[in-house]
Design a protein around this motif. Sequence first.
Motif, PDB file in Angstrom:
ATOM      1  N   ARG A   1       1.042  -0.451  -0.395  1.00 25.35           N
ATOM      2  CA  ARG A   1       0.032  -0.318   0.074  1.00 25.35           C
ATOM      3  C   ARG A   1       1.354   1.051  -0.455  1.00 25.35           C
ATOM      4  N   ARG A   2       1.298   0.958   0.557  1.00 25.07           N
ATOM      5  CA  ARG A   2       3.188   2.554   1.273  1.00 25.07           C
ATOM      6  C   ARG A   2       3.436   2.769  -0.776  1.00 25.07           C
ATOM      7  N   LEU A   3       4.049   1.772  -0.753  1.00 23.44           N
ATOM      8  CA  LEU A   3       4.206   1.779  -2.227  1.00 23.44           C
ATOM      9  C   LEU A   3       3.444   1.933  -3.290  1.00 23.44           C
ATOM     10  N   ILE A   4       2.846   1.757  -3.218  1.00 25.99           N
ATOM     11  CA  ILE A   4       1.193   1.920  -4.456  1.00 25.99           C
ATOM     12  C   ILE A   4       1.512   4.048  -4.054  1.00 25.99           C
ATOM     13  N   GLU A   5       0.730   4.094  -3.349  1.00 22.81           N
ATOM     14  CA  GLU A   5       0.414   5.583  -2.614  1.00 22.81           C
ATOM     15  C   GLU A   5       1.732   6.530  -3.155  1.00 22.81           C
ATOM     16  N   ARG A   6       3.027   5.826  -2.647  1.00 21.37           N
ATOM     17  CA  ARG A   6       3.824   6.888  -3.224  1.00 21.37           C
ATOM     18  C   ARG A   6       4.113   6.771  -4.782  1.00 21.37           C
ATOM     19  N   GLY A   7       4.173   5.939  -5.275  1.00 16.75           N
ATOM     20  CA  GLY A   7       4.571   5.731  -6.712  1.00 16.75           C
ATOM     21  C   GLY A   7       3.076   6.768  -7.691  1.00 16.75           C
ATOM     22  N   GLN A   8       1.300   6.815  -6.415  1.00 17.40           N
ATOM     23  CA  GLN A   8       0.870   7.583  -6.934  1.00 17.40           C
ATOM     24  C   GLN A   8       1.405   8.638  -7.266  1.00 17.40           C
ATOM     25  N   ARG A   9       1.233   9.390  -5.574  1.00 15.18           N
ATOM     26  CA  ARG A   9       2.356  10.825  -5.614  1.00 15.18           C
ATOM     27  C   ARG A   9       3.083  11.151  -6.740  1.00 15.18           C
ATOM     28  N   GLU A  10       3.677  10.525  -6.816  1.00 14.43           N
ATOM     29  CA  GLU A  10       5.271  10.716  -8.581  1.00 14.43           C
ATOM     30  C   GLU A  10       4.757  10.569  -9.704  1.00 14.43           C
ATOM     31  N   GLY A  11       3.714  10.313  -9.770  1.00 14.03           N
ATOM     32  CA  GLY A  11       2.724  10.181 -10.563  1.00 14.03           C
ATOM     33  C   GLY A  11       3.493   8.694 -11.564  1.00 14.03           C
ATOM     34  N   ALA A  12       3.513   8.087 -11.453  1.00 14.73           N
ATOM     35  CA  ALA A  12       4.034   6.455 -11.720  1.00 14.73           C
ATOM     36  C   ALA A  12       2.569   6.032 -12.134  1.00 14.73           C
ATOM     37  N   PHE A  13       2.213   5.562 -10.963  1.00 18.32           N
ATOM     38  CA  PHE A  13       0.945   4.382 -10.744  1.00 18.32           C
ATOM     39  C   PHE A  13      -0.769   6.027 -11.123  1.00 18.32           C
ATOM     40  N   ARG A  14      -1.848   4.738 -11.582  1.00 17.50           N
ATOM     41  CA  ARG A  14      -2.914   5.802 -12.031  1.00 17.50           C
ATOM     42  C   ARG A  14      -3.484   5.594 -10.283  1.00 17.50           C
ATOM     43  N   THR A  15      -4.409   6.426 -10.428  1.00 18.02           N
ATOM     44  CA  THR A  15      -5.921   7.331  -9.439  1.00 18.02           C
ATOM     45  C   THR A  15      -6.808   6.915 -10.087  1.00 18.02           C
TER      46      THR A  15
END
Lengths: 203, 203
Positions: B136-150
């Motif tokens: 979860r923490r990694l996905i949240e970071r990826g979302q903040r950095e624009g790497a993962f979908r939101t």
Amino acid sequence: MAKTAARQPVPARRADAERNIAAILEAGTRLLGADPAASVADVAKAAGVGRVTLYGHFPSREALVDAVLDHAVGLADAALQDESLDTAPAREAMAGLLRTSWEVLDRHRRLFVAADRVLATERIREHHDRPLRRVRRLIERGQREGAFRTDLPLPWLVTTFFSIIHSAAQEREAGRLAATDVERVLVETMLSLLSRAETTAPS
Amino acid sequence: MAKTAARQPVPARRADAERNIAAILEAGTRLLGADPAASVADVAKAAGVGRVTLYGHFPSREALVDAVLDHAVGLADAALQDESLDTAPAREAMAGLLRTSWEVLDRHRRLFVAADRVLATERIREHHDRPLRRVRRLIERGQREGAFRTDLPLPWLVTTFFSIIHSAAQEREAGRLAATDVERVLVETMLSLLSRAETTAPS
């Protein structure tokens, strides 16, 4: 049993047995669909048969749940018969298949929860062999038409369909996914997964 | 039990119990990891304790499997501690997390199969609460950095990680997925799923 056999001709006994089994499966689908913890006694009562009769056909609660799941998947598979599966553009057909599958699974969600408690996932998947053949056929067509990726094994793509839609049932049951959001989430997830990723995995 | 209590001071009894529990969990992890059908008697024997002692701590095979799974997930979670999770680019960190998670799950694959046979999926997931917090923490970071979908709910994205990696274990066990192909398949699947789809779902 031997005494009954002497009193009643064989075809009548067989007809009785078939009627009882049908009543048990119908009651089981209904009761377990309402409450995953429904007991064998509850199902026997609702089916209008004695517990001894029920255990004669289904020797354990696990065997009963297994048979009820098979019965429900048969009903579900009938609901998935739709010729647009073979004719609509593959991505649209996939979205339609997900929506119909979810509609049917959601109706039987608690029965699935009951099955998940007593049966191994592999056994539950075996029961879904027929509907999963439809999924497989559609993915193959989409691959031929260039709509779906071909860099992942076909059996794996079929498995993700099974896995994602059953995850949604678990998430609904646990209250982690809103009812109004399920169809969109399923369609977006499955179509993303079936599309070729723009960037390949980092090495 | 009361008689033993009269003979032995409390701290010694507690130390004995702790030693027995540790031996049972170690033996259970080893035996169930080799054979998902391993019996309570097998585990007691390998742990060097009597069956009565084992049942005193774990009143059923289900309770034993549950405790062994919890123990194994604890070991797995320790293996996932890696500071690059918080520092490497999100897609690379996700690929690394998938590879390490698979390595650990594959080592305990049969234990997971044993757990799947007797525990509900929701219960198995509860045991994975700690490792899933890392996901979860990694996905949240990826979302903040624009790497993962939101555009999909965060709990759903975390669930797909759990679901896909456990599907891979089932597929390996059923012989539908080649050992050499698992890591690539997991990384491609999860990264596709975390990327924003180019085309949105057909309406």
